[in-house]
Design a protein around this motif. Structure first.
Motif, PDB file in Angstrom:
ATOM      1  N   ALA A  30       0.941  -1.173  -0.031  1.00  0.00           N
ATOM      2  CA  ALA A  30      -0.023  -0.165   0.114  1.00  0.00           C
ATOM      3  C   ALA A  30       0.870   1.193   0.138  1.00  0.00           C
ATOM      4  CB  ALA A  30      -1.105  -0.187   1.251  1.00  0.00           C
ATOM      5  N   GLU A  31       1.971   1.358   0.660  1.00  0.00           N
ATOM      6  CA  GLU A  31       2.897   2.186   0.608  1.00  0.00           C
ATOM      7  C   GLU A  31       3.526   2.566  -0.785  1.00  0.00           C
ATOM      8  OE1 GLU A  31       6.792   3.730   3.060  1.00  0.00           O
ATOM      9  OE2 GLU A  31       5.858   2.036   3.929  1.00  0.00           O
ATOM     10  N   ASP A  32       3.752   1.281  -1.242  1.00  0.00           N
ATOM     11  CA  ASP A  32       4.508   1.437  -2.761  1.00  0.00           C
ATOM     12  C   ASP A  32       3.280   2.169  -3.608  1.00  0.00           C
ATOM     13  OD1 ASP A  32       6.855   0.584  -1.651  1.00  0.00           O
ATOM     14  OD2 ASP A  32       6.480  -1.547  -2.364  1.00  0.00           O
ATOM     15  N   LEU A  33       2.166   1.675  -3.544  1.00  0.00           N
ATOM     16  CA  LEU A  33       1.222   2.258  -4.490  1.00  0.00           C
ATOM     17  C   LEU A  33       1.101   3.658  -4.180  1.00  0.00           C
ATOM     18  CD1 LEU A  33      -1.536  -0.257  -4.437  1.00  0.00           C
ATOM     19  CD2 LEU A  33      -0.329   0.484  -6.216  1.00  0.00           C
ATOM     20  N   ALA A  34       1.050   4.097  -2.876  1.00  0.00           N
ATOM     21  CA  ALA A  34       0.894   5.449  -2.599  1.00  0.00           C
ATOM     22  C   ALA A  34       2.218   6.431  -3.257  1.00  0.00           C
ATOM     23  CB  ALA A  34       1.039   5.970  -0.987  1.00  0.00           C
ATOM     24  N   VAL A  35       3.204   5.930  -3.332  1.00  0.00           N
ATOM     25  CA  VAL A  35       4.619   6.423  -3.971  1.00  0.00           C
ATOM     26  C   VAL A  35       4.120   6.461  -5.490  1.00  0.00           C
ATOM     27  CG1 VAL A  35       6.791   6.258  -4.517  1.00  0.00           C
ATOM     28  CG2 VAL A  35       5.948   5.798  -2.181  1.00  0.00           C
ATOM     29  N   ALA A  69      -5.804   0.487  -8.519  1.00  0.00           N
ATOM     30  CA  ALA A  69      -5.248  -0.704  -8.143  1.00  0.00           C
ATOM     31  C   ALA A  69      -5.369  -0.487  -6.613  1.00  0.00           C
ATOM     32  CB  ALA A  69      -3.871  -0.967  -8.553  1.00  0.00           C
ATOM     33  N   ALA A  70      -5.037   0.834  -5.953  1.00  0.00           N
ATOM     34  CA  ALA A  70      -5.131   1.005  -4.519  1.00  0.00           C
ATOM     35  C   ALA A  70      -6.604   0.871  -4.150  1.00  0.00           C
ATOM     36  CB  ALA A  70      -4.772   2.575  -4.256  1.00  0.00           C
ATOM     37  N   ASP A  71      -7.448   1.264  -4.817  1.00  0.00           N
ATOM     38  CA  ASP A  71      -9.014   1.600  -4.651  1.00  0.00           C
ATOM     39  C   ASP A  71      -9.396  -0.060  -4.775  1.00  0.00           C
ATOM     40  OD1 ASP A  71      -9.113   4.098  -4.574  1.00  0.00           O
ATOM     41  OD2 ASP A  71      -9.955   4.531  -6.505  1.00  0.00           O
ATOM     42  N   ASP A 120     -13.117 -18.128  -0.720  1.00  0.00           N
ATOM     43  CA  ASP A 120     -12.961 -17.444  -1.734  1.00  0.00           C
ATOM     44  C   ASP A 120     -12.109 -16.374  -1.579  1.00  0.00           C
ATOM     45  OD1 ASP A 120     -14.712 -18.729  -3.537  1.00  0.00           O
ATOM     46  OD2 ASP A 120     -16.492 -17.553  -2.906  1.00  0.00           O
ATOM     47  N   ALA A 121     -11.407 -16.265  -0.336  1.00  0.00           N
ATOM     48  CA  ALA A 121     -10.853 -14.968   0.342  1.00  0.00           C
ATOM     49  C   ALA A 121      -9.726 -14.761  -0.458  1.00  0.00           C
ATOM     50  CB  ALA A 121     -10.887 -14.925   1.712  1.00  0.00           C
ATOM     51  N   PRO A 122      -8.650 -16.108  -0.374  1.00  0.00           N
ATOM     52  CA  PRO A 122      -7.577 -16.097  -0.908  1.00  0.00           C
ATOM     53  C   PRO A 122      -7.335 -15.652  -2.304  1.00  0.00           C
ATOM     54  CG  PRO A 122      -7.971 -18.211   0.470  1.00  0.00           C
ATOM     55  CD  PRO A 122      -9.081 -17.550   0.425  1.00  0.00           C
ATOM     56  N   GLU A 123      -8.403 -16.166  -3.163  1.00  0.00           N
ATOM     57  CA  GLU A 123      -8.130 -15.898  -4.631  1.00  0.00           C
ATOM     58  C   GLU A 123      -8.604 -14.241  -4.882  1.00  0.00           C
ATOM     59  OE1 GLU A 123      -7.379 -16.004  -8.848  1.00  0.00           O
ATOM     60  OE2 GLU A 123      -6.820 -17.399  -6.830  1.00  0.00           O
ATOM     61  N   ASP A 124      -9.484 -13.959  -4.101  1.00  0.00           N
ATOM     62  CA  ASP A 124      -9.974 -12.490  -4.238  1.00  0.00           C
ATOM     63  C   ASP A 124      -8.728 -11.529  -3.727  1.00  0.00           C
ATOM     64  OD1 ASP A 124     -12.553 -13.267  -4.941  1.00  0.00           O
ATOM     65  OD2 ASP A 124     -13.461 -12.714  -3.109  1.00  0.00           O
ATOM     66  N   ILE A 125      -8.206 -11.762  -2.718  1.00  0.00           N
ATOM     67  CA  ILE A 125      -6.804 -10.821  -2.080  1.00  0.00           C
ATOM     68  C   ILE A 125      -5.794 -11.030  -3.196  1.00  0.00           C
ATOM     69  CG2 ILE A 125      -5.613 -10.270  -0.204  1.00  0.00           C
ATOM     70  CD1 ILE A 125      -7.943 -11.264   1.531  1.00  0.00           C
ATOM     71  N   ARG A 126      -5.595 -12.104  -3.416  1.00  0.00           N
ATOM     72  CA  ARG A 126      -4.485 -12.521  -4.222  1.00  0.00           C
ATOM     73  C   ARG A 126      -4.546 -11.629  -5.732  1.00  0.00           C
ATOM     74  NH1 ARG A 126      -4.848 -17.445  -4.208  1.00  0.00           N
ATOM     75  NH2 ARG A 126      -3.364 -17.760  -2.395  1.00  0.00           N
ATOM     76  N   THR A 127      -5.680 -11.663  -6.338  1.00  0.00           N
ATOM     77  CA  THR A 127      -5.876 -11.272  -7.231  1.00  0.00           C
ATOM     78  C   THR A 127      -5.566  -9.687  -7.445  1.00  0.00           C
ATOM     79  OG1 THR A 127      -7.604 -12.671  -8.263  1.00  0.00           O
ATOM     80  CG2 THR A 127      -7.700 -10.541  -9.325  1.00  0.00           C
ATOM     81  N   ALA A 132      -1.679  -4.969  -8.085  1.00  0.00           N
ATOM     82  CA  ALA A 132      -0.914  -3.836  -7.463  1.00  0.00           C
ATOM     83  C   ALA A 132       0.453  -4.238  -7.709  1.00  0.00           C
ATOM     84  CB  ALA A 132      -1.375  -3.790  -5.937  1.00  0.00           C
ATOM     85  N   LEU A 133       1.039  -5.316  -7.638  1.00  0.00           N
ATOM     86  CA  LEU A 133       2.451  -5.504  -7.759  1.00  0.00           C
ATOM     87  C   LEU A 133       2.804  -5.017  -8.801  1.00  0.00           C
ATOM     88  CD1 LEU A 133       2.679  -9.013  -5.745  1.00  0.00           C
ATOM     89  CD2 LEU A 133       3.989  -6.548  -5.161  1.00  0.00           C
ATOM     90  N   TRP A 134       1.818  -5.512 -10.103  1.00  0.00           N
ATOM     91  CA  TRP A 134       2.105  -4.952 -11.550  1.00  0.00           C
ATOM     92  C   TRP A 134       2.388  -3.810 -11.521  1.00  0.00           C
ATOM     93  CZ3 TRP A 134       1.112  -2.444 -15.711  1.00  0.00           C
ATOM     94  CH2 TRP A 134       1.492  -3.211 -17.095  1.00  0.00           C
ATOM     95  N   ILE A 135       1.363  -2.905 -10.840  1.00  0.00           N
ATOM     96  CA  ILE A 135       1.983  -1.625 -10.890  1.00  0.00           C
ATOM     97  C   ILE A 135       3.246  -1.001 -10.271  1.00  0.00           C
ATOM     98  CG2 ILE A 135       0.946   0.891 -10.259  1.00  0.00           C
ATOM     99  CD1 ILE A 135      -0.797  -0.614 -12.348  1.00  0.00           C
ATOM    100  N   VAL A 136       3.531  -1.346  -9.040  1.00  0.00           N
ATOM    101  CA  VAL A 136       4.558  -0.836  -8.408  1.00  0.00           C
ATOM    102  C   VAL A 136       6.099  -1.844  -9.132  1.00  0.00           C
ATOM    103  CG1 VAL A 136       3.506  -0.439  -6.364  1.00  0.00           C
ATOM    104  CG2 VAL A 136       4.439  -2.502  -6.384  1.00  0.00           C
ATOM    105  N   CYS A 137       5.927  -2.930  -9.372  1.00  0.00           N
ATOM    106  CA  CYS A 137       7.008  -3.704  -9.944  1.00  0.00           C
ATOM    107  C   CYS A 137       6.748  -4.124 -11.550  1.00  0.00           C
ATOM    108  CB  CYS A 137       7.394  -4.733  -9.088  1.00  0.00           C
ATOM    109  SG  CYS A 137       8.052  -4.285  -7.423  1.00  0.00           S
ATOM    110  N   PRO A 138       6.472  -3.411 -12.185  1.00  0.00           N
ATOM    111  CA  PRO A 138       6.114  -3.969 -13.502  1.00  0.00           C
ATOM    112  C   PRO A 138       7.141  -4.866 -14.261  1.00  0.00           C
ATOM    113  CG  PRO A 138       6.957  -1.806 -13.817  1.00  0.00           C
ATOM    114  CD  PRO A 138       6.809  -2.144 -12.442  1.00  0.00           C
ATOM    115  N   PRO A 139       6.638  -5.864 -14.962  1.00  0.00           N
ATOM    116  CA  PRO A 139       7.551  -6.789 -15.641  1.00  0.00           C
ATOM    117  C   PRO A 139       8.470  -6.219 -16.354  1.00  0.00           C
ATOM    118  CG  PRO A 139       5.108  -7.145 -16.644  1.00  0.00           C
ATOM    119  CD  PRO A 139       5.226  -6.156 -15.567  1.00  0.00           C
ATOM    120  N   ALA A 140       9.982  -6.752 -16.314  1.00  0.00           N
ATOM    121  CA  ALA A 140      10.811  -6.318 -17.107  1.00  0.00           C
ATOM    122  C   ALA A 140      10.362  -6.598 -18.752  1.00  0.00           C
ATOM    123  CB  ALA A 140      12.123  -6.757 -16.913  1.00  0.00           C
TER     124      ALA A 140
END
Length: 232
Positions: A30-35, A69-71, A120-127, A132-140
């Motif tokens: 969440a902090e990385d997303l804020a940045v 992504a943050a929302d 369903d929680a693990p899949e919902d949260i993982r998605t 969000a990870l794709w935003i802060v660490c886009p694939p090379a």
């Protein structure tokens, strides 16, 4: 099922452990997303825009993708917190922030596991975490090697780890060329390290091209079994 078995767990221990690890990643994420949201991250900064823009041109004051992504991350956590509180009769005592929601779910993981629909929680949260990870660490960007670069690489001397790393960039036919595979080739007498002089304890160096060629020529156990089954 909830009324008949109020303490039934809808997640097993493995799923609970994985979900706990996922939730504990979220405060930093969440902090990385804020940045990224305010375009302060190194990944989203491509030089000094002031050198290439006219005075009338201004960049967007925020990153729309990071905002979405943050929302979405926040909304998914809110929905699971609300469901746990409603079904388990709990009061939410954490911070309303995304990190606060994640920490509350982590502390109340068993209550979440006893909430109907928790499977369903693990899949919902993982998605939403992965988005969000794709935003802060886009694939090379993929590395494209032309024939000249490959030929130059073949002449180099590298240790087993270096060759295994290079092999990952050379396509599917070299995907199985790992450090262990290189040791197998050496034990079989198919390759040999280059003579020194090397300092004691230094890793052995091999000519890259020779290792690549022998990897293709010398069958792996899987290939050997397949050859035998084909001949039968």
């Amino acid at each position: 099922m909830t009324a008949e078995h109020p303490n039934h767990l809808y997640l097993d221990r493995v799923e609970l452990r994985a979900l706990a690890e996922l939730l504990r990643e979220i405060p930093d994420l969440a902090e990385d997303l804020a940045v990224s949201l305010t375009r302060q991250s190194r990944l989203s900064t491509r030089g000094d825009y002031r050198m290439n823009r006219r005075p009338s041109e201004q960049p967007l004051p925020y990153n729309p993708a990071a905002s979405r992504a943050a929302d979405e991350l926040h909304a998914v956590l809110v929905s699971w917190v609300r469901l746990v509180c409603e079904q388990r009769g709990l009061d939410y005592t954490g911070s309303p922030s995304t990190p606060g929601l994640a920490r509350w779910l982590d502390r109340n993981l068993i209550a979440l596991a006893m909430t109907e629909g928790a499977a369903d929680a693990p899949e919902d949260i993982r998605t939403v975490v992965q988005a969000a990870l794709w935003i802060v660490c886009p694939p090379a960007a993929p590395v494209v090697l032309d024939e000249g670069m490959v030929e130059q690489a073949r002449r180099h001397r590298l240790n087993a780890s270096g060759i295994a790393s290079l092999a990952k960039e050379l396509g599917d036919q070299y995907r199985g060329l790992t450090v262990r595979r290189i040791q197998t080739l050496r034990n079989a007498g198919k390759i040999a390290p280059q003579p020194g002089p090397w300092a004691p304890g230094w890793p052995e160096l091999y000519t890259v091209g020779a290792v690549l060629d022998e990897h293709l020529a010398y069958p792996t156990r899987r290939r050997a079994r397949a050859d035998v089954s084909d001949s039968n």
